[in-house]
Design a protein around this motif. Sequence first.
Motif, PDB file in Angstrom:
ATOM      1  N   CYS A  36       0.852  -1.195   0.000  1.00  0.00           N
ATOM      2  CA  CYS A  36       0.000   0.000   0.000  1.00  0.00           C
ATOM      3  C   CYS A  36       0.884   1.240   0.000  1.00  0.00           C
ATOM      4  CB  CYS A  36      -0.926   0.002   1.218  1.00  0.00           C
ATOM      5  SG  CYS A  36      -0.021   0.035   2.779  1.00  0.00           S
ATOM      6  N   CYS A  38       1.041   3.549   2.413  1.00  0.00           N
ATOM      7  CA  CYS A  38       1.321   4.093   3.746  1.00  0.00           C
ATOM      8  C   CYS A  38       2.821   4.314   3.887  1.00  0.00           C
ATOM      9  CB  CYS A  38       0.910   3.103   4.834  1.00  0.00           C
ATOM     10  SG  CYS A  38      -0.858   2.970   5.029  1.00  0.00           S
ATOM     11  N   CYS A  52      -3.733   1.980   6.687  1.00  0.00           N
ATOM     12  CA  CYS A  52      -4.851   2.201   5.766  1.00  0.00           C
ATOM     13  C   CYS A  52      -5.700   0.928   5.695  1.00  0.00           C
ATOM     14  CB  CYS A  52      -4.347   2.596   4.379  1.00  0.00           C
ATOM     15  SG  CYS A  52      -3.561   1.231   3.501  1.00  0.00           S
ATOM     16  N   CYS A  55      -3.361  -2.279   4.615  1.00  0.00           N
ATOM     17  CA  CYS A  55      -2.437  -2.927   5.559  1.00  0.00           C
ATOM     18  C   CYS A  55      -3.126  -3.334   6.858  1.00  0.00           C
ATOM     19  CB  CYS A  55      -1.187  -2.082   5.799  1.00  0.00           C
ATOM     20  SG  CYS A  55      -1.483  -0.412   6.339  1.00  0.00           S
TER      21      CYS A  55
END
Length: 493
Positions: A36, A38, A52, A55
């Motif tokens: 992701c 992040c 998020c 994850c």
Amino acid sequence: MISTSFQSLDDVLKEFDLTMGLEVHAQVDTKTKVWCFCPISVGQAYENHYVCEICSGHPGTLPVLNEEVLNKAIRLGLALEGKIAPKINFDRKNYFYPDLPKGYQITQFKNPIVFDAKMEWDHTDSKKIIRIERIQIEEDTGKSTHHQDYSLLNYNRCGTPLLEIITAPDFHHPDDAVVYLKKLHAILKHLHICRGNLQDGNFRCDVNVSLSPKGATKLGTRCEVKNLNSFKNVEKSIIYESIRQANLLKSRGKVLQETRLFNMQEGKTYLLRTKSDADDYRYFPEPDLPSIFIASSKVKDILSQLPELPDQIKNRLQSDYGLNHYDASLISQSFDIVHYFEECVRNSSDPKNYAKKIANWILTELFRFLNEYNKEINDSPVRPKELVELISILESGKISHKQAKEVFAEMFDLKKSPSEIIASKGFEQTSDEGELKSILEKLILNHPKELEGIKSGNARMVGFFIGQVMKQTGGKANAQLATELLKKLIDQQ
Ligand SMILES: [Zn+2]
């Protein structure tokens, strides 16, 4: 109760063969997580801030591989002379733990990115070769902190990219495990794959330890000691575990397969859980990530950008600077030492002539002080420029070797320049030929017996004259110059 018939590793090794395999988890240095966008949290981030839907495993979300992680895995594989898989897959490792919100970890089981790599180094007369069976990409879990009657969960670390580097059971002594880990750590840092901060858990090691009767071909039951985060702890836990297992084998005849944790304060390992086998994790292909085909052009590209590696540096230090094999090996063991050495050479007026002398000073005096003060070479108070200045002064004959060592000690302690220290100590040698010559002429006149001694081949009498010169100059005479002058004067007679 465990009997205590084995007290030390040496005791154990008299009766058993020790065998170990190592698994290192290195956190890949990237800006964002592996599936992701992040950011990777560093230092003191707010709990559960970098999380998020992906994850934290919300339903309906899909992971996408961060290409930087793949590139860095290939880079490491090439540096360790491994084969890069033409096609890779990801797999699910299923287990429940509160710090794993998805209920499974995405890892590589069947087709890891790197296989058949190796690490080798010189060991007395032979070469140590450690086979690295595979390097796989996987995600880290979150972090739980346990308190008296509650636990806290922080998911910032979920989905942080890791490379797991797995060796064959090729280690038979803790010293080899430590050499391997230090070399791997240096390569990971040098290639900017991993930051390598041990205290932050960037580089963690699991050790599988087993004992078998001496000469037996079948390996004994192994125990895994997990999450060791310092080289010293790896060594201590192997020694503790070897002694524990040897005593168990002696008293009960068997060791149970277990996962254990090392307690730093007590220097002991403790049972975490009885070991699960691969079957228990019900690995299956990750349905949310497709197979990835690795183009050979990509591999070639990464290979062409690979910087010089430790063994190549060692060869270059020998060919470019004329260092011997031993010195070159010691200097090339860490990139920081190589940088320091080359910075010194660059600062010297005559690199060819100075390289060997610089290496000697680094490997003896500098290392001795760094050890004593528990400092790394990058934190050395004596910088390359100053070390070279000291060596130049020594070479010019202004000070003796013994004085140079004293000056070095003060440079390290007081962070002053060598010339400042030499001036304050009044160390300058007398290299004034005229002054030395007149002292020697008087000595020759006043000591005919000793002079005859030299003429009839008694070399010890040279020492007598130089000793007298030293006495008269308060120890400041350049002994080499005085000896040369003495010879000249005798020849002229
Ligand atoms: Zn995320």
